[in-house]
Design a protein around this motif. Structure first.
Motif, PDB file in Angstrom:
ATOM      1  N   GLY A  33       0.818  -1.199   0.000  1.00 39.32           N
ATOM      2  CA  GLY A  33       0.000   0.000   0.000  1.00 39.32           C
ATOM      3  C   GLY A  33       0.856   1.254   0.000  1.00 39.32           C
ATOM      4  N   PRO A  34       0.419   2.308   0.701  1.00 38.98           N
ATOM      5  CA  PRO A  34       1.117   3.601   0.618  1.00 38.98           C
ATOM      6  C   PRO A  34       2.604   3.557   0.936  1.00 38.98           C
ATOM      7  CG  PRO A  34      -1.020   3.898   1.627  1.00 38.98           C
ATOM      8  CD  PRO A  34      -0.837   2.417   1.467  1.00 38.98           C
ATOM      9  N   HIS A  35       3.015   2.818   1.970  1.00 37.11           N
ATOM     10  CA  HIS A  35       4.439   2.791   2.302  1.00 37.11           C
ATOM     11  C   HIS A  35       5.267   2.325   1.110  1.00 37.11           C
ATOM     12  CE1 HIS A  35       4.512   3.994   6.450  1.00 37.11           C
ATOM     13  NE2 HIS A  35       3.617   3.088   6.797  1.00 37.11           N
ATOM     14  N   ALA A  36       4.844   1.223   0.496  1.00 43.81           N
ATOM     15  CA  ALA A  36       5.571   0.704  -0.657  1.00 43.81           C
ATOM     16  C   ALA A  36       5.447   1.638  -1.863  1.00 43.81           C
ATOM     17  CB  ALA A  36       5.060  -0.691  -1.009  1.00 43.81           C
ATOM     18  N   GLY A 179      -8.200  -6.254   9.231  1.00 44.19           N
ATOM     19  CA  GLY A 179      -9.261  -5.295   9.524  1.00 44.19           C
ATOM     20  C   GLY A 179     -10.332  -5.158   8.460  1.00 44.19           C
ATOM     21  N   PRO A 180      -9.962  -4.891   7.197  1.00 45.42           N
ATOM     22  CA  PRO A 180     -10.994  -4.750   6.167  1.00 45.42           C
ATOM     23  C   PRO A 180     -11.807  -6.022   5.943  1.00 45.42           C
ATOM     24  CG  PRO A 180      -8.920  -3.803   5.426  1.00 45.42           C
ATOM     25  CD  PRO A 180      -8.622  -4.571   6.682  1.00 45.42           C
ATOM     26  N   ALA A 196      -6.417  -0.154   5.247  1.00 48.45           N
ATOM     27  CA  ALA A 196      -7.709   0.294   4.711  1.00 48.45           C
ATOM     28  C   ALA A 196      -7.600   0.513   3.205  1.00 48.45           C
ATOM     29  CB  ALA A 196      -8.148   1.583   5.408  1.00 48.45           C
ATOM     30  N   THR A 197      -6.533   1.181   2.784  1.00 46.22           N
ATOM     31  CA  THR A 197      -6.323   1.439   1.362  1.00 46.22           C
ATOM     32  C   THR A 197      -6.167   0.140   0.587  1.00 46.22           C
ATOM     33  OG1 THR A 197      -5.252   3.552   1.874  1.00 46.22           O
ATOM     34  CG2 THR A 197      -4.859   2.629  -0.309  1.00 46.22           C
ATOM     35  N   SER A 256      -5.279  11.396   2.680  1.00 48.57           N
ATOM     36  CA  SER A 256      -5.324  10.197   3.512  1.00 48.57           C
ATOM     37  C   SER A 256      -3.965   9.891   4.124  1.00 48.57           C
ATOM     38  CB  SER A 256      -5.796   8.987   2.686  1.00 48.57           C
ATOM     39  OG  SER A 256      -4.872   8.698   1.640  1.00 48.57           O
ATOM     40  N   VAL A 257      -2.912  10.427   3.509  1.00 48.03           N
ATOM     41  CA  VAL A 257      -1.550  10.290   4.017  1.00 48.03           C
ATOM     42  C   VAL A 257      -0.965  11.695   4.097  1.00 48.03           C
ATOM     43  CG1 VAL A 257       0.725   9.269   3.668  1.00 48.03           C
ATOM     44  CG2 VAL A 257      -1.308   8.042   2.901  1.00 48.03           C
TER      45      VAL A 257
END
Length: 261
Positions: A33-36, A179-180, A196-197, A256-257
């Motif tokens: 997700g966002p980190h990658a 979670g999702p 979540a993303t 979102s980030v």
């Protein structure tokens, strides 16, 4: 072949050595997700500084620090300071933060209710089962007035630290990445933004409540303590903290980030 030609070939070969020596492979662990995605934006900038970044994705929050401590990777980018502190205290890792990255305000999501106030008595809420993110989830619920926790509980409260629970909420502790997937089975779930993303949720419009972005939960880049002063670490941070990466985060994630530099 003449000696002159052989000498020229040798000189040309030697001339290529300094450039090759300047390129260093840096394996960085990240959650999907966002980190990658952000690290993908960092790669071309880091390449200009002689770093060949290899992104290694991990599907949980436990393995990246173990992989870093053992030398399987050179750095990781996925965690905040309270989580790192907990891992170091529990496992004795000789790793530490070298710079801040981004913040992902954690959110409360629900497929059944449109607000926290609409949660029924006896509602089930899923929270991450690791101490830092589980505690973060409970602190969020306290901040929103659903529960009260013991005084001076710090950053890692657990459900047994709940002293007031008017709605008799039941807490379901699960792996953060799940979670999702469990939202259909609970009244609400508290989910980290990256998961979540990855799970197809909208971390800006989707939550029925959202954490205040100011606080101790800014994410970071961690390396082994023995490496913290090495030149490649400085080059990595300069690449991450570049205007190009900041612009990428703002345009890609639209709130979102949040960048933290």
């Amino acid at each position: 072949m003449s000696l002159k030609k052989l000498g020229l070939i040798a000189l040309l070969s030697l001339a290529t050595l300094p450039a090759a020596a300047q390129t260093q492979v840096v394996r960085i662990g990240a959650t999907p997700g966002p980190h990658a995605q952000i690290l993908e934006a960092v790669k071309p900038i880091a390449a200009k500084k002689g770093l060949d970044i290899k992104i290694i994705e991990f599907s949980d929050y436990v393995v990246p620090n173990a992989a870093l401590a053992s030398g399987d990777i050179e750095a990781n980018s996925f965690q905040n300071q309270p989580y790192l502190d907990n891992q170091v205290a529990d496992r004795g890792f000789k790793i530490e933060s070298v710079g801040l990255t981004v913040n992902f305000p954690i959110g409360v999501y629900s497929k059944k209710h449109k607000s926290l106030e609409a949660l029924p008595n006896g509602a089930t809420i899923s929270i991450p089962n690791d101490p830092t993110n589980g505690g973060r989830a409970l602190l969020l619920l306290q901040d929103k007035g659903l529960i009260k926790l013991k005084d001076n509980v710090g950053f890692k409260p657990t459900p047994i630290d709940v002293t007031d629970n008017p709605k008799k909420i039941k807490f379901v502790e699960i792996e953060a990445a799940q979670g999702p997937r469990v939202l259909d089975d609970v009244d609400a779930g508290i989910i980290n933004t990256n998961y979540a993303t990855a799970g197809g949720l909208d971390p800006v419009k989707g939550p029925i409540a959202r954490e205040n972005p100011k606080g101790p939960y800014v994410n970071l880049i961690a390396v082994r303590s023995e490496d913290k002063d090495k030149p490649w670490v400085k080059a990595l941070l300069e690449s991450y903290h570049s205007p190009e990466v900041k612009k990428f985060v703002e345009e890609q994630f639209k709130g979102s980030v949040l960048t933290s530099w």
